[in-house]
Design an enzyme around this catalytic site. Sequence first.
Site, PDB file in Angstrom:
ATOM      1  NE  ARG A 126      22.134  13.536 -73.194  1.00 40.04           N
ATOM      2  CZ  ARG A 126      21.443  12.999 -72.180  1.00 40.04           C
ATOM      3  NH1 ARG A 126      21.967  12.029 -71.454  1.00 40.04           N
ATOM      4  NH2 ARG A 126      20.224  13.421 -71.878  1.00 40.04           N
ATOM      5  CD  GLU A 168       7.305  13.992 -69.280  1.00 38.12           C
ATOM      6  OE1 GLU A 168       8.510  13.957 -69.599  1.00 38.12           O
ATOM      7  OE2 GLU A 168       6.400  13.437 -69.915  1.00 38.12           O
TER       8      GLU A 168
HETATM    9  P1  AMP Z   1      14.013  19.872 -70.146  1.00 39.56           P
HETATM   10  O1  AMP Z   1      14.445  20.433 -68.840  1.00 39.56           O
HETATM   11  O2  AMP Z   1      12.696  19.190 -70.096  1.00 39.56           O
HETATM   12  O3  AMP Z   1      14.093  20.891 -71.278  1.00 39.56           O
HETATM   13  O4  AMP Z   1      14.999  18.679 -70.502  1.00 39.56           O
HETATM   14  C1  AMP Z   1      16.250  18.948 -70.968  1.00 39.56           C
HETATM   15  C2  AMP Z   1      17.248  18.003 -70.371  1.00 39.56           C
HETATM   16  O5  AMP Z   1      16.802  16.655 -70.352  1.00 39.56           O
HETATM   17  C3  AMP Z   1      18.494  18.059 -71.204  1.00 39.56           C
HETATM   18  O6  AMP Z   1      19.591  18.160 -70.329  1.00 39.56           O
HETATM   19  C4  AMP Z   1      18.490  16.763 -71.986  1.00 39.56           C
HETATM   20  O7  AMP Z   1      19.765  16.189 -71.921  1.00 39.56           O
HETATM   21  C5  AMP Z   1      17.473  15.867 -71.315  1.00 39.56           C
HETATM   22  N1  AMP Z   1      16.442  15.360 -72.247  1.00 39.56           N
HETATM   23  C6  AMP Z   1      15.134  15.655 -72.238  1.00 39.56           C
HETATM   24  N2  AMP Z   1      14.474  14.983 -73.172  1.00 39.56           N
HETATM   25  C7  AMP Z   1      15.375  14.223 -73.810  1.00 39.56           C
HETATM   26  C8  AMP Z   1      15.311  13.298 -74.901  1.00 39.56           C
HETATM   27  N3  AMP Z   1      14.166  13.003 -75.524  1.00 39.56           N
HETATM   28  N4  AMP Z   1      16.470  12.700 -75.302  1.00 39.56           N
HETATM   29  C9  AMP Z   1      17.622  12.995 -74.679  1.00 39.56           C
HETATM   30  N5  AMP Z   1      17.750  13.845 -73.648  1.00 39.56           N
HETATM   31  C10 AMP Z   1      16.641  14.465 -73.213  1.00 39.56           C
END
Ligand code: AMP
Length: 183
Positions: free
Chosen positions: A71, A108
Site C-alpha cells: 500500500r 508479530e
Molecule cells: P509495522 O512494520 O508493524 O509498523 O507494520 C506496518 C506495515 O504493516 C504497513 O506496511 C501496513 O500496511 C501494515 N499494517 C500493520 N498493521 C496494519 C493494520 N492494522 N491495518 C492495515 N495495515 C497494517
Amino acid sequence: MSDGLAAARASLERLVLDVHDFPEPGIVFKDITPLLADHDAFRTVIEALASAGRDADGNVVVDKVAGMEARGFILAAPVALALGIGFVPVRKVGKLPRETHAVSFALEYGEATLELHRDAVAPGDRVLMVDDVLATGGTVRATRELIEACGATAHAVAVLMELGFLPGRETIGDLSVTTLMTV
Ligand code: AMP
C-alpha cells in the site's frame, strides 16, 4: 491545525474502514480502499503526506520518495509526483531484479525481509518514506536501514495512520514522523 490536515483527517475518518479479525483473529485491519476510490479525498491525503517533504516555506527538501510494498506504493508514487521528484519501491524479498540491499526483521509471527535496489538512491540523497499504517515500526526501521545502506539519509516518514497502542515511535527512534491521524 492547517486546513489541509483537517480535511485529510476528515477524509480518513469517513473513508477508512475497520475490518475486524483480518487477516487473522485479533487484528483490526485499516482498509483504505474507499479512500483511494474517492478522488477528492485521495488528493487531499496525498497533499498532506507530501508536506512532510517540504520546509515551512514550501521548498522541497527531499530527493526521493520511498514506498513500502504494497500500500505504500499507492501513496508514495503520487507523493513523489506532487513533490516533483522520483519514487523508489521497497519490495518484499525476491521481487527486485537487480542487485539489492536486504534487511530482515521480526513480525508479530515470524520474519520478513525487505529489499531496495542498491542504486535506487544515491549517497547523500534525502529520502522521504511513505506508508499507510505505522504499527510496530519494524517496516519503517528496516526501510531506514536499507536507505542508509545505500549511503543516503532517511529524512522523515509520513503515514496516514499511526496505531497509538503499539510502540512504533519507540522502534523508529529519532526519525521525524508525520501522521495524519493517530488511532
Ligand atoms: P509495522 O512494520 O508493524 O509498523 O507494520 C506496518 C506495515 O504493516 C504497513 O506496511 C501496513 O500496511 C501494515 N499494517 C500493520 N498493521 C496494519 C493494520 N492494522 N491495518 C492495515 N495495515 C497494517
